[in-house]
Design a protein around this motif. Structure first.
Motif, PDB file in Angstrom:
ATOM      1  N   ARG A  90      39.310  36.985  45.056  1.00 28.23           N
ATOM      2  CA  ARG A  90      40.126  37.837  44.189  1.00 28.23           C
ATOM      3  C   ARG A  90      39.622  39.282  44.216  1.00 28.23           C
ATOM      4  NH1 ARG A  90      39.576  33.561  40.253  1.00 28.23           N
ATOM      5  NH2 ARG A  90      38.146  34.926  39.099  1.00 28.23           N
ATOM      6  N   TYR A  91      38.292  39.447  44.191  1.00 29.54           N
ATOM      7  CA  TYR A  91      37.706  40.782  44.206  1.00 29.54           C
ATOM      8  C   TYR A  91      38.050  41.521  45.493  1.00 29.54           C
ATOM      9  CZ  TYR A  91      34.016  44.367  44.195  1.00 29.54           C
ATOM     10  OH  TYR A  91      33.319  45.556  44.235  1.00 29.54           O
ATOM     11  N   CYS A  93      40.565  41.023  47.497  1.00 32.26           N
ATOM     12  CA  CYS A  93      41.996  41.352  47.504  1.00 32.26           C
ATOM     13  C   CYS A  93      42.267  42.589  46.649  1.00 32.26           C
ATOM     14  CB  CYS A  93      42.815  40.174  47.004  1.00 32.26           C
ATOM     15  SG  CYS A  93      42.860  38.771  48.151  1.00 32.26           S
ATOM     16  N   LYS A  94      41.590  42.683  45.509  1.00 32.12           N
ATOM     17  CA  LYS A  94      41.782  43.856  44.648  1.00 32.12           C
ATOM     18  C   LYS A  94      41.254  45.117  45.322  1.00 32.12           C
ATOM     19  CE  LYS A  94      41.860  41.405  40.223  1.00 32.12           C
ATOM     20  NZ  LYS A  94      41.224  41.176  38.909  1.00 32.12           N
ATOM     21  N   VAL A  95      40.134  44.990  46.030  1.00 33.43           N
ATOM     22  CA  VAL A  95      39.588  46.143  46.757  1.00 33.43           C
ATOM     23  C   VAL A  95      40.574  46.610  47.822  1.00 33.43           C
ATOM     24  CG1 VAL A  95      37.777  46.888  48.364  1.00 33.43           C
ATOM     25  CG2 VAL A  95      37.184  45.524  46.351  1.00 33.43           C
ATOM     26  N   ASP A  97      43.846  46.063  47.984  1.00 33.92           N
ATOM     27  CA  ASP A  97      45.140  46.501  47.455  1.00 33.92           C
ATOM     28  C   ASP A  97      45.073  47.830  46.711  1.00 33.92           C
ATOM     29  OD1 ASP A  97      46.266  44.201  48.452  1.00 33.92           O
ATOM     30  OD2 ASP A  97      46.206  43.115  46.542  1.00 33.92           O
ATOM     31  N   SER A  98      43.877  48.185  46.206  1.00 39.26           N
ATOM     32  CA  SER A  98      43.763  49.399  45.411  1.00 39.26           C
ATOM     33  C   SER A  98      43.608  50.632  46.296  1.00 39.26           C
ATOM     34  CB  SER A  98      42.563  49.296  44.466  1.00 39.26           C
ATOM     35  OG  SER A  98      42.381  50.508  43.765  1.00 39.26           O
ATOM     36  N   ILE A 102      37.383  50.286  43.260  1.00 36.45           N
ATOM     37  CA  ILE A 102      37.431  49.572  41.980  1.00 36.45           C
ATOM     38  C   ILE A 102      36.040  49.115  41.530  1.00 36.45           C
ATOM     39  CG2 ILE A 102      39.742  48.710  42.536  1.00 36.45           C
ATOM     40  CD1 ILE A 102      38.346  45.907  42.884  1.00 36.45           C
ATOM     41  N   HIS A 105      35.211  49.660  37.934  1.00 36.02           N
ATOM     42  CA  HIS A 105      36.252  49.340  36.943  1.00 36.02           C
ATOM     43  C   HIS A 105      35.831  48.093  36.162  1.00 36.02           C
ATOM     44  CE1 HIS A 105      39.601  51.587  39.415  1.00 36.02           C
ATOM     45  NE2 HIS A 105      38.589  52.355  39.050  1.00 36.02           N
ATOM     46  N   ASP A 108      37.980  45.437  34.349  1.00 33.85           N
ATOM     47  CA  ASP A 108      38.594  44.350  35.116  1.00 33.85           C
ATOM     48  C   ASP A 108      37.656  43.141  35.075  1.00 33.85           C
ATOM     49  OD1 ASP A 108      38.862  42.727  37.757  1.00 33.85           O
ATOM     50  OD2 ASP A 108      40.720  43.892  37.673  1.00 33.85           O
ATOM     51  N   ASP A 110      37.274  40.458  36.933  1.00 31.57           N
ATOM     52  CA  ASP A 110      36.631  40.063  38.190  1.00 31.57           C
ATOM     53  C   ASP A 110      35.521  41.030  38.578  1.00 31.57           C
ATOM     54  OD1 ASP A 110      38.190  37.795  38.527  1.00 31.57           O
ATOM     55  OD2 ASP A 110      39.755  38.868  39.617  1.00 31.57           O
ATOM     56  N   VAL A 111      35.742  42.315  38.401  1.00 30.22           N
ATOM     57  CA  VAL A 111      34.720  43.316  38.718  1.00 30.22           C
ATOM     58  C   VAL A 111      33.507  43.111  37.818  1.00 30.22           C
ATOM     59  CG1 VAL A 111      34.168  45.782  38.780  1.00 30.22           C
ATOM     60  CG2 VAL A 111      36.431  44.983  39.529  1.00 30.22           C
TER      61      VAL A 111
END
Length: 254
Positions: A90-91, A93-95, A97-98, A102, A105, A108, A110-111
């Motif tokens: 998940r982390y 994917c967020k990196v 997509d952003s 992140i 952050h 969040d 997950d972060v």
């Protein structure tokens, strides 16, 4: 809810990320062959570890994360905690997509969880370095048995190679059944075919060098001599020297 299967390696996890974006399917759970599949979840894909795929994902992460954040990812992976791979997925994917970094952050979830777990593993690595006590064997090898909470032994090898470059040494993780041996030239991973040579987290006394007991006795005397009885603080001692390490510390034995 979808499931991806993979080989439970870090390169395998990065390959899962690659496949997820290619297939446009993002699994809620990652399993390895042989794991029990939860009810009401569907096996969607088996990801095959591919160095080309994992390299592409890692290079993308290097462009968007600091070296410290990349290290935190490795700490989380080596934590071996249940669900750590899904947290990393998940982390990552967020990196990706952003449009911006992140890694700070912390609002969040997950972060925040990544940082919290990475700190625990990093602290365990520090403890291992601080509280290792080598025993000299008859073969002139300095041997230490360890059992860290997390799989941090690989993170410490560089320190011991530099610190004890002129000595043969071995570190063995009894909790995971593997270790590393340095022969003055290179480090190689080892396993003990028979752990009967270990007793209570230490080497069998019959395997120790003749002068090892003397050195341990001298170390106990030194430790006792520099201690100030009136300033003894057991609570603070346990805080900085957790009791789970005392069995391998000669100075704490009698």
């Amino acid at each position: 809810m979808s499931i991806f299967y993979y080989d439970n390696t870090f390169d395998g996890l990065l390959s899962v990320v690659f496949d997820a974006y290619k297939l446009k399917i993002f699994p809620e759970l990652l399993l390895t062959e042989g794991d029990i599949e939860p009810m009401f979840m569907q096996r969607v894909h088996t990801s095959v570890t591919d160095a080309h795929k994992s390299d592409r994902v890692w290079k993308a992460l290097q462009k968007k994360l600091s070296k410290q954040a990349l290290n935190h990812m490795m700490y989380v992976w080596q934590s071996e905690q249940q669900g750590a791979d899904v947290l990393l997925f998940r982390y990552i994917c967020k990196v990706i997509d952003s449009p911006q970094s992140i890694e700070t952050h912390f609002s969040d979830e997950d972060v925040f969880e990544m940082l919290k777990l990475a700190k625990k593993v990093s602290k365990d690595q520090m403890y291992l370095i601080q509280f290792v006590r080598f025993q000299k064997t008859k073969e002139n090898i300095f041997f230490s048995v360890v059992a860290p909470d997390y799989n941090v032994l690989p993170f410490t090898i560089r320190h011991f190679t530099q610190r004890f470059a002129d000595q043969q040494w071995a570190l063995y993780d009894t909790r995971r059944g593997y270790g590393f041996y340095y022969d003055l030239h290179k480090v190689e991973q080892i396993t003990l075919p028979d752990e009967s040579s270990l007793t209570d987290g230490k080497l069998n006394p019959e395997l120790l060098a003749q002068d090892e007991a003397l050195f341990q006795a001298l170390w106990k005397c030194y430790f006792k001599a520099i201690s100030i009885k009136e300033r003894k603080n057991l609570r603070q001692q346990r805080q900085h020297m957790p009791a789970r390490f005392w069995h391998i510390l000669p100075e704490m034995q009698g």
